[in-house]
Design a protein around this motif. Sequence first.
Motif, PDB file in Angstrom:
ATOM      1  N   ARG A 110      28.681  75.329  24.169  1.00 22.52           N
ATOM      2  CA  ARG A 110      29.365  74.601  23.097  1.00 22.52           C
ATOM      3  C   ARG A 110      29.684  75.526  21.937  1.00 22.52           C
ATOM      4  NH1 ARG A 110      25.560  71.232  19.562  1.00 22.52           N
ATOM      5  NH2 ARG A 110      25.181  73.365  18.886  1.00 22.52           N
ATOM      6  N   ASN A 111      28.711  76.309  21.511  1.00 17.18           N
ATOM      7  CA  ASN A 111      28.918  77.206  20.372  1.00 17.18           C
ATOM      8  C   ASN A 111      29.988  78.250  20.671  1.00 17.18           C
ATOM      9  OD1 ASN A 111      26.916  75.714  19.204  1.00 17.18           O
ATOM     10  ND2 ASN A 111      25.393  77.341  19.184  1.00 17.18           N
ATOM     11  N   TYR A 112      30.035  78.734  21.898  1.00 19.13           N
ATOM     12  CA  TYR A 112      31.043  79.713  22.299  1.00 19.13           C
ATOM     13  C   TYR A 112      32.448  79.130  22.159  1.00 19.13           C
ATOM     14  CZ  TYR A 112      33.663  82.921  25.292  1.00 19.13           C
ATOM     15  OH  TYR A 112      34.588  83.795  25.787  1.00 19.13           O
ATOM     16  N   PHE A 113      32.644  77.907  22.609  1.00 21.24           N
ATOM     17  CA  PHE A 113      33.978  77.303  22.608  1.00 21.24           C
ATOM     18  C   PHE A 113      34.379  76.719  21.262  1.00 21.24           C
ATOM     19  CE2 PHE A 113      33.452  77.494  27.217  1.00 21.24           C
ATOM     20  CZ  PHE A 113      34.673  78.073  27.541  1.00 21.24           C
ATOM     21  N   LEU A 114      33.470  76.639  20.318  1.00 19.01           N
ATOM     22  CA  LEU A 114      33.837  76.173  18.973  1.00 19.01           C
ATOM     23  C   LEU A 114      34.566  77.252  18.176  1.00 19.01           C
ATOM     24  CD1 LEU A 114      30.758  74.042  17.870  1.00 19.01           C
ATOM     25  CD2 LEU A 114      33.063  73.249  18.435  1.00 19.01           C
ATOM     26  N   VAL A 115      34.537  78.487  18.657  1.00 20.88           N
ATOM     27  CA  VAL A 115      35.221  79.598  17.985  1.00 20.88           C
ATOM     28  C   VAL A 115      36.322  80.099  18.918  1.00 20.88           C
ATOM     29  CG1 VAL A 115      34.925  81.878  16.932  1.00 20.88           C
ATOM     30  CG2 VAL A 115      33.061  80.208  16.826  1.00 20.88           C
ATOM     31  N   PRO A 116      37.576  79.708  18.678  1.00 24.10           N
ATOM     32  CA  PRO A 116      38.667  80.079  19.588  1.00 24.10           C
ATOM     33  C   PRO A 116      38.812  81.582  19.811  1.00 24.10           C
ATOM     34  CG  PRO A 116      39.406  78.405  18.046  1.00 24.10           C
ATOM     35  CD  PRO A 116      38.041  78.839  17.605  1.00 24.10           C
ATOM     36  N   GLU A 117      38.452  82.400  18.845  1.00 20.20           N
ATOM     37  CA  GLU A 117      38.560  83.849  19.014  1.00 20.20           C
ATOM     38  C   GLU A 117      37.698  84.351  20.171  1.00 20.20           C
ATOM     39  OE1 GLU A 117      37.950  82.372  15.996  1.00 20.20           O
ATOM     40  OE2 GLU A 117      39.984  82.622  15.232  1.00 20.20           O
ATOM     41  N   ASN A 118      36.678  83.586  20.571  1.00 24.03           N
ATOM     42  CA  ASN A 118      35.810  83.988  21.676  1.00 24.03           C
ATOM     43  C   ASN A 118      36.533  83.972  23.020  1.00 24.03           C
ATOM     44  OD1 ASN A 118      33.613  84.328  20.005  1.00 24.03           O
ATOM     45  ND2 ASN A 118      32.779  82.299  20.389  1.00 24.03           N
ATOM     46  N   TYR A 119      37.502  83.091  23.192  1.00 25.42           N
ATOM     47  CA  TYR A 119      38.124  82.936  24.504  1.00 25.42           C
ATOM     48  C   TYR A 119      39.647  83.100  24.518  1.00 25.42           C
ATOM     49  CZ  TYR A 119      38.871  78.265  22.592  1.00 25.42           C
ATOM     50  OH  TYR A 119      39.218  77.221  21.784  1.00 25.42           O
ATOM     51  N   GLN A 120      40.295  83.158  23.395  1.00 31.83           N
ATOM     52  CA  GLN A 120      41.760  83.212  23.372  1.00 31.83           C
ATOM     53  C   GLN A 120      42.337  84.463  24.033  1.00 31.83           C
ATOM     54  OE1 GLN A 120      42.646  82.517  19.231  1.00 31.83           O
ATOM     55  NE2 GLN A 120      43.217  80.402  19.649  1.00 31.83           N
ATOM     56  N   ALA A 121      41.664  85.572  23.934  1.00 28.91           N
ATOM     57  CA  ALA A 121      42.176  86.818  24.507  1.00 28.91           C
ATOM     58  C   ALA A 121      41.801  86.984  25.979  1.00 28.91           C
ATOM     59  CB  ALA A 121      41.658  88.011  23.704  1.00 28.91           C
ATOM     60  N   SER A 122      41.088  86.027  26.530  1.00 31.24           N
ATOM     61  CA  SER A 122      40.647  86.122  27.916  1.00 31.24           C
ATOM     62  C   SER A 122      41.825  86.007  28.879  1.00 31.24           C
ATOM     63  CB  SER A 122      39.637  85.018  28.217  1.00 31.24           C
ATOM     64  OG  SER A 122      39.340  84.986  29.583  1.00 31.24           O
ATOM     65  N   SER A 123      41.736  86.699  29.981  1.00 28.72           N
ATOM     66  CA  SER A 123      42.779  86.603  31.005  1.00 28.72           C
ATOM     67  C   SER A 123      42.521  85.415  31.934  1.00 28.72           C
ATOM     68  CB  SER A 123      42.837  87.891  31.816  1.00 28.72           C
ATOM     69  OG  SER A 123      41.595  88.104  32.458  1.00 28.72           O
ATOM     70  N   SER A 124      41.400  84.734  31.761  1.00 32.38           N
ATOM     71  CA  SER A 124      41.059  83.585  32.602  1.00 32.38           C
ATOM     72  C   SER A 124      41.752  82.324  32.080  1.00 32.38           C
ATOM     73  CB  SER A 124      39.547  83.372  32.614  1.00 32.38           C
ATOM     74  OG  SER A 124      39.237  82.116  33.185  1.00 32.38           O
ATOM     75  N   SER A 125      42.607  81.727  32.894  1.00 37.71           N
ATOM     76  CA  SER A 125      43.276  80.490  32.472  1.00 37.71           C
ATOM     77  C   SER A 125      42.279  79.346  32.397  1.00 37.71           C
ATOM     78  CB  SER A 125      44.427  80.156  33.416  1.00 37.71           C
ATOM     79  OG  SER A 125      43.956  79.979  34.724  1.00 37.71           O
ATOM     80  N   LEU A 126      41.241  79.372  33.247  1.00 36.62           N
ATOM     81  CA  LEU A 126      40.205  78.336  33.190  1.00 36.62           C
ATOM     82  C   LEU A 126      39.490  78.359  31.854  1.00 36.62           C
ATOM     83  CD1 LEU A 126      38.540  76.106  34.562  1.00 36.62           C
ATOM     84  CD2 LEU A 126      37.039  77.905  35.431  1.00 36.62           C
ATOM     85  N   LEU A 127      39.135  79.539  31.407  1.00 36.40           N
ATOM     86  CA  LEU A 127      38.452  79.691  30.122  1.00 36.40           C
ATOM     87  C   LEU A 127      39.343  79.207  28.982  1.00 36.40           C
ATOM     88  CD1 LEU A 127      35.669  80.860  29.472  1.00 36.40           C
ATOM     89  CD2 LEU A 127      36.779  83.013  28.945  1.00 36.40           C
TER      90      LEU A 127
END
Length: 132
Positions: A110-127
Amino acid sequence: FFQGRGKLTHAYTHSTLFEHHIFVNLKTCLFYCLPENYQVFDSSLDDIAKCLNPKYSQAYIQGLDESMALARDVHGVSYLPGFCGLNNICGKSDYINVVVYALAHVIPLRNYFLVPENYQASSSSLLAKFGQ
């Protein structure tokens, strides 16, 4: 309503038939008046924009599990702020609702996904999709 605000869209038709004239672009959080299609600048809409694109500080995220104070909705029903119900589409989304609720209660996730900068640059479309 995800087709935009042009003359051939559902949003445009809805604005003329039902006199619901405010349209919000969900990606940019910009507000428009339909059918005239001009941008609306009004501070009374700021709360809506903040709800569409919330920003959380690390201090706020760390304090989420410290408060267990219940809030009340307009009908007087108590609830724990931060978790809201999901719409059940024709009885076919019960299982996915359970999965989403379970994942939302895994604190590191939950804490990881509350900060968009954590996952926005990921190449994973699922993430990226789960973060939205």
